[in-house]
Design an enzyme around this catalytic site. Structure first.
Site, PDB file in Angstrom:
ATOM      1  N   ASP A  12      17.142  17.936 124.789  1.00 14.08           N
ATOM      2  CA  ASP A  12      18.424  18.556 125.135  1.00 14.08           C
ATOM      3  C   ASP A  12      19.521  17.493 125.271  1.00 14.08           C
ATOM      4  O   ASP A  12      19.245  16.361 125.674  1.00 14.08           O
ATOM      5  CB  ASP A  12      18.259  19.317 126.458  1.00 14.08           C
ATOM      6  CG  ASP A  12      19.406  20.273 126.716  1.00 14.08           C
ATOM      7  OD1 ASP A  12      20.156  20.593 125.771  1.00 14.08           O
ATOM      8  OD2 ASP A  12      19.569  20.702 127.875  1.00 14.08           O
ATOM      9  N   ASN A  14      22.133  16.957 122.766  1.00 13.25           N
ATOM     10  CA  ASN A  14      22.792  16.491 121.535  1.00 13.25           C
ATOM     11  C   ASN A  14      24.266  16.881 121.503  1.00 13.25           C
ATOM     12  O   ASN A  14      25.134  16.070 121.153  1.00 13.25           O
ATOM     13  CB  ASN A  14      22.143  17.123 120.298  1.00 13.25           C
ATOM     14  CG  ASN A  14      20.729  16.685 120.084  1.00 13.25           C
ATOM     15  OD1 ASN A  14      20.284  15.717 120.681  1.00 13.25           O
ATOM     16  ND2 ASN A  14      20.010  17.417 119.243  1.00 13.25           N
ATOM     17  N   HIS A  29      23.376  16.266 116.726  1.00 15.48           N
ATOM     18  CA  HIS A  29      22.051  16.638 116.208  1.00 15.48           C
ATOM     19  C   HIS A  29      21.536  15.575 115.239  1.00 15.48           C
ATOM     20  O   HIS A  29      20.342  15.269 115.234  1.00 15.48           O
ATOM     21  CB  HIS A  29      22.111  18.011 115.536  1.00 15.48           C
ATOM     22  CG  HIS A  29      22.418  19.130 116.490  1.00 15.48           C
ATOM     23  ND1 HIS A  29      21.784  19.254 117.711  1.00 15.48           N
ATOM     24  CD2 HIS A  29      23.287  20.176 116.421  1.00 15.48           C
ATOM     25  CE1 HIS A  29      22.249  20.334 118.347  1.00 15.48           C
ATOM     26  NE2 HIS A  29      23.170  20.896 117.582  1.00 15.48           N
ATOM     27  N   TRP A  61      19.370  31.135 117.461  1.00 11.90           N
ATOM     28  CA  TRP A  61      20.052  31.848 116.368  1.00 11.90           C
ATOM     29  C   TRP A  61      21.375  32.434 116.834  1.00 11.90           C
ATOM     30  O   TRP A  61      22.225  32.788 116.021  1.00 11.90           O
ATOM     31  CB  TRP A  61      19.167  32.970 115.811  1.00 11.90           C
ATOM     32  CG  TRP A  61      17.966  32.502 115.054  1.00 11.90           C
ATOM     33  CD1 TRP A  61      16.663  32.669 115.417  1.00 11.90           C
ATOM     34  CD2 TRP A  61      17.937  31.801 113.791  1.00 11.90           C
ATOM     35  NE1 TRP A  61      15.828  32.111 114.462  1.00 11.90           N
ATOM     36  CE2 TRP A  61      16.584  31.573 113.456  1.00 11.90           C
ATOM     37  CE3 TRP A  61      18.922  31.335 112.910  1.00 11.90           C
ATOM     38  CZ2 TRP A  61      16.186  30.913 112.296  1.00 11.90           C
ATOM     39  CZ3 TRP A  61      18.525  30.680 111.751  1.00 11.90           C
ATOM     40  CH2 TRP A  61      17.182  30.475 111.453  1.00 11.90           C
ATOM     41  N   LEU A 123      -1.796  10.753 115.090  1.00 12.28           N
ATOM     42  CA  LEU A 123      -0.951  11.570 115.977  1.00 12.28           C
ATOM     43  C   LEU A 123      -0.777  12.954 115.360  1.00 12.28           C
ATOM     44  O   LEU A 123      -0.535  13.071 114.159  1.00 12.28           O
ATOM     45  CB  LEU A 123       0.439  10.918 116.109  1.00 12.28           C
ATOM     46  CG  LEU A 123       1.502  11.695 116.894  1.00 12.28           C
ATOM     47  CD1 LEU A 123       1.181  11.680 118.389  1.00 12.28           C
ATOM     48  CD2 LEU A 123       2.907  11.109 116.673  1.00 12.28           C
TER      49      LEU A 123
HETATM   50  C1  FPP Z   1      19.474  21.056 122.299  1.00 11.28           C
HETATM   51  O1  FPP Z   1      20.605  20.320 122.633  1.00 11.28           O
HETATM   52  C2  FPP Z   1      19.028  20.632 120.990  1.00 11.28           C
HETATM   53  C3  FPP Z   1      18.880  21.456 119.937  1.00 11.28           C
HETATM   54  C4  FPP Z   1      19.101  22.916 119.993  1.00 11.28           C
HETATM   55  C5  FPP Z   1      18.506  20.912 118.627  1.00 11.28           C
HETATM   56  C6  FPP Z   1      17.448  19.859 118.647  1.00 11.28           C
HETATM   57  C7  FPP Z   1      17.544  19.164 117.374  1.00 11.28           C
HETATM   58  C8  FPP Z   1      17.376  17.860 117.179  1.00 11.28           C
HETATM   59  C9  FPP Z   1      16.922  16.912 118.214  1.00 11.28           C
HETATM   60  C10 FPP Z   1      17.715  17.347 115.848  1.00 11.28           C
HETATM   61  C11 FPP Z   1      16.657  16.712 115.085  1.00 11.28           C
HETATM   62  C12 FPP Z   1      15.340  17.346 115.133  1.00 11.28           C
HETATM   63  C13 FPP Z   1      14.423  17.132 114.194  1.00 11.28           C
HETATM   64  C14 FPP Z   1      13.075  17.696 114.363  1.00 11.28           C
HETATM   65  C15 FPP Z   1      14.680  16.355 112.985  1.00 11.28           C
HETATM   66  P1  FPP Z   1      22.031  20.990 122.641  1.00 11.28           P
HETATM   67  O2  FPP Z   1      22.644  20.783 121.326  1.00 11.28           O
HETATM   68  O3  FPP Z   1      21.895  22.389 123.104  1.00 11.28           O
HETATM   69  O4  FPP Z   1      22.755  20.086 123.651  1.00 11.28           O
HETATM   70  P2  FPP Z   1      23.842  20.511 124.727  1.00 11.28           P
HETATM   71  O5  FPP Z   1      23.080  21.182 125.834  1.00 11.28           O
HETATM   72  O6  FPP Z   1      24.387  19.197 125.115  1.00 11.28           O
HETATM   73  O7  FPP Z   1      24.846  21.388 124.056  1.00 11.28           O
END
Ligand code: FPP
Length: 238
Positions: A12, A14, A29, A61, A123
């Site tokens: 969480d 990103n 992301h 989604w 792994l």
């Molecule tokens: C939650 O943070 C994260 C996600 C919904 C996406 C997770 C995706 C990645 C880590 C990208 C790469 C993954 C792979 C497998 C290549 P958020 O965006 O909801 O963060 P926020 O709470 O700060 O808005």
């Protein structure tokens, strides 16, 4: 099934990481994908046998289509770019979650990545995409109901749960569940598998997470006494 620890991570932060820098969420992301790369490289030498990463929940989604489309594209790019290195490192990759709503291009990348890495033993890397712990339980219950004549106990149910989410074999218990980004909740991730998981919450945003952070989390976990509902080891002697 792998031996070694099962570590699960809710990646969480990103979006906030990007917003704090005045950048679009998808930049966060993309930086998150680099953090995935770092922890996957570091995991095998920490005694981790299975690493399950939450990349996209069934409820994600509901986000704007630009973000969901961008994420699906990012997952496909990650798989195409990383598969050869994962195979070289002995990493076996599986995608867990629903597959019927994923774009065809991503599904093709998933099939190729799973086939290419199938022999890996260093792994088990499981990436949860379009995953919901509640949906998994409902699907497993439906499968169990269809298995007429079979006893319904924890072991059989865990088997159906594994099958329901396209994991190979049975669902297996999480030892350590980590959530980055400062929030403290499970967000519908691995609800059955976390029955006795140790929980750890990190204030760091996921794009800043390093292999060193994972090593520190595992070291903290190793210091904990896991009791599984029993008394502490000292008191059972008395
Ligand atoms: C939650 O943070 C994260 C996600 C919904 C996406 C997770 C995706 C990645 C880590 C990208 C790469 C993954 C792979 C497998 C290549 P958020 O965006 O909801 O963060 P926020 O709470 O700060 O808005």
């Amino acid at each position: 099934m792998q031996s070694g620890l099962h570590v699960a991570i809710i990646m969480d932060g990103n979006g906030r990481w990007a917003t704090q820098r005045g950048r679009p969420r998808l930049v966060g992301h993309r930086a998150g994908a680099e953090a995935v790369r770092r922890v996957v490289r570091g995991a095998p030498r920490l005694g981790i046998g299975t690493l399950t990463l939450y990349a996209f929940s069934g409820d994600n989604w509901e986000r704007p289509i630009t973000e969901t489309t961008g994420l699906m594209r990012l997952f496909g790019n990650y798989l195409r770019r990383e598969t050869a290195e994962l195979a070289d490192r002995g990493v076996r990759l599986r995608i867990i979650g629903r597959r019927d709503r994923l774009p065809g291009e991503l599904l093709r990348a998933v099939d190729a990545a799973e086939a290419t890495t199938a022999a890996g033993t260093a792994l088990d890397l499981r990436i949860a995409i379009d995953y919901s712990g509640r949906d998994a339980l409902v699907l497993a219950a439906l499968r169990a109901r269809g298995a007429i004549g079979e006893p319904l106990d924890r072991d059989h149910f865990a088997w159906h749960l594994g099958q329901a989410m396209h994991a190979e074999g049975r669902a297996h218990d999480v030892d350590l569940m980590i959530r980055t980004g400062g929030e403290q909740r499970l967000s519908d991730f691995l609800l059955w598998e976390c029955a006795y998981a140790e929980l750890m919450f990190s204030p760091k945003m996921w794009p800043e997470w390093t292999a060193g952070d994972l090593a520190a989390a595992v070291a903290d976990f190793q210091m904990r006494e896991r009791r599984f509902g029993r008394l502490p080891a000292m008191e059972t002697v008395a």
